[in-house]
Design an enzyme around this catalytic site. Structure first.
Site, mmCIF file in Angstrom:
data_model
loop_
_atom_site.group_PDB
_atom_site.id
_atom_site.type_symbol
_atom_site.label_atom_id
_atom_site.label_comp_id
_atom_site.label_asym_id
_atom_site.label_seq_id
_atom_site.Cartn_x
_atom_site.Cartn_y
_atom_site.Cartn_z
ATOM 1 C CD GLU A 101 -3.160 0.495 0.230
ATOM 2 O OE1 GLU A 101 -2.614 1.358 -0.492
ATOM 3 O OE2 GLU A 101 -4.381 0.387 0.324
ATOM 4 C CG ASP A 102 -0.990 4.633 -1.683
ATOM 5 O OD1 ASP A 102 -1.679 3.951 -0.899
ATOM 6 O OD2 ASP A 102 -1.499 5.412 -2.506
ATOM 7 C CG ASP A 105 -6.407 8.287 6.256
ATOM 8 O OD1 ASP A 105 -6.537 8.460 7.464
ATOM 9 O OD2 ASP A 105 -6.776 9.142 5.433
HETATM 10 P P1 IMP Z 1 -7.955 4.309 4.181
HETATM 11 O O1 IMP Z 1 -8.896 3.338 3.580
HETATM 12 O O2 IMP Z 1 -8.654 5.383 4.956
HETATM 13 O O3 IMP Z 1 -6.858 3.662 5.017
HETATM 14 O O4 IMP Z 1 -7.260 5.083 3.014
HETATM 15 C C1 IMP Z 1 -6.435 4.417 2.165
HETATM 16 C C2 IMP Z 1 -6.372 5.008 0.782
HETATM 17 O O5 IMP Z 1 -6.829 6.365 0.735
HETATM 18 C C3 IMP Z 1 -4.933 5.035 0.365
HETATM 19 O O6 IMP Z 1 -4.570 3.836 -0.263
HETATM 20 C C4 IMP Z 1 -4.901 6.237 -0.549
HETATM 21 O O7 IMP Z 1 -5.261 5.837 -1.848
HETATM 22 C C5 IMP Z 1 -5.927 7.180 0.009
HETATM 23 N N1 IMP Z 1 -5.306 8.162 0.922
HETATM 24 C C6 IMP Z 1 -5.311 8.174 2.271
HETATM 25 N N2 IMP Z 1 -4.631 9.223 2.774
HETATM 26 C C7 IMP Z 1 -4.176 9.892 1.695
HETATM 27 C C8 IMP Z 1 -3.374 11.086 1.552
HETATM 28 O O8 IMP Z 1 -2.918 11.745 2.512
HETATM 29 N N3 IMP Z 1 -3.097 11.452 0.272
HETATM 30 C C9 IMP Z 1 -3.546 10.769 -0.822
HETATM 31 N N4 IMP Z 1 -4.286 9.666 -0.729
HETATM 32 C C10 IMP Z 1 -4.609 9.224 0.518
HETATM 33 MG MG MG Z 2 -3.826 3.303 -1.971
#
Ligand code: IMP
Ligand code: MG
Length: 178
Positions: A101-102, A105
């Protein structure tokens, strides 16, 4: 270039190319221990393509690499709804897989991916992310490899986007608060 404008927002330099290189190289060194398990790498598109490309080149062993595409973010917010637009079409049963994963969050995407991939009966699921926002994380899964933990800032560059732009920046920038 320490400030960039993307759509309506201004971003400031946060992680330099040199620091990214060192983060990725350190993770690759830690991953050397996985060689004996012949892991299958699963790259989460679109955001992870720069990170995965550099990380996999830095590993000393060859591996299978497959791609999965899932999206939850719209603009700067996690929408909560998961949209899987590309799935892997290989047999991972009884294999060790490593999700690349990049950024993690809230962890919603990771949670969804783990559940989805679990149905394909892998032997083990290992998780790795270039960036991690510990204060936003709401899941229980341990993240096995973390490049760098950051505050709850919105970041772009090195694959990460703000409404599809900013991905091609070679450094990581964070939203500038004025
Ligand atoms: P989560 O599902 O909330 O953990 O978010 C994961 C996905 O949201 C990541 O794989 C990113 O594609 C996107 N994302 C979360 N935070 C950021 C950020 O700060 N910048 C850009 N994309 C983000
Ligand atoms: Mg991502």
């Amino acid at each position: 270039m320490s400030l960039v404008q993307i759509h309506d927002k201004e971003f400031e330099l946060f992680i330099s190319k040199k620091e990214l290189e060192s983060i990725v190289d350190q993770m690759a060194k830690k991953m050397e221990s996985l060689q004996s398990q012949a892991p299958v790498f699963i790259v989460v598109l679109n955001g992870s393509f720069f990170f995965a490309s550099d990380l996999l080149k830095a590993l000393s062993f060859d591996s299978e690499v497959h791609f999965i595409k899932v999206k939850s973010y719209e603009g700067m917010e996690s929408s909560g709804k998961m949209n899987l637009s590309l799935d892997i079409n290989v047999d991972i049963s009884n294999r060790t897989i490593v999700i690349l994963e990049d950024i993690i969050d809230t962890g919603t995407t990771l949670h969804y991916l783990i559940n989805h991939l679990q149905e394909k009966n892998p032997k083990k699921i290992i998780t790795a992310s270039l960036l991690f926002k510990p204060n936003a994380y709401k899941q229980e899964h341990t993240i096995d490899f973390i490049g760098k933990s950051i505050e709850n800032d919105f970041v772009v560059g090195y694959g990460l986007d703000y409404d599809e732009l900013g991905r091609t920046l070679p450094q990581i920038f964070k939203l500038k608060h004025d």
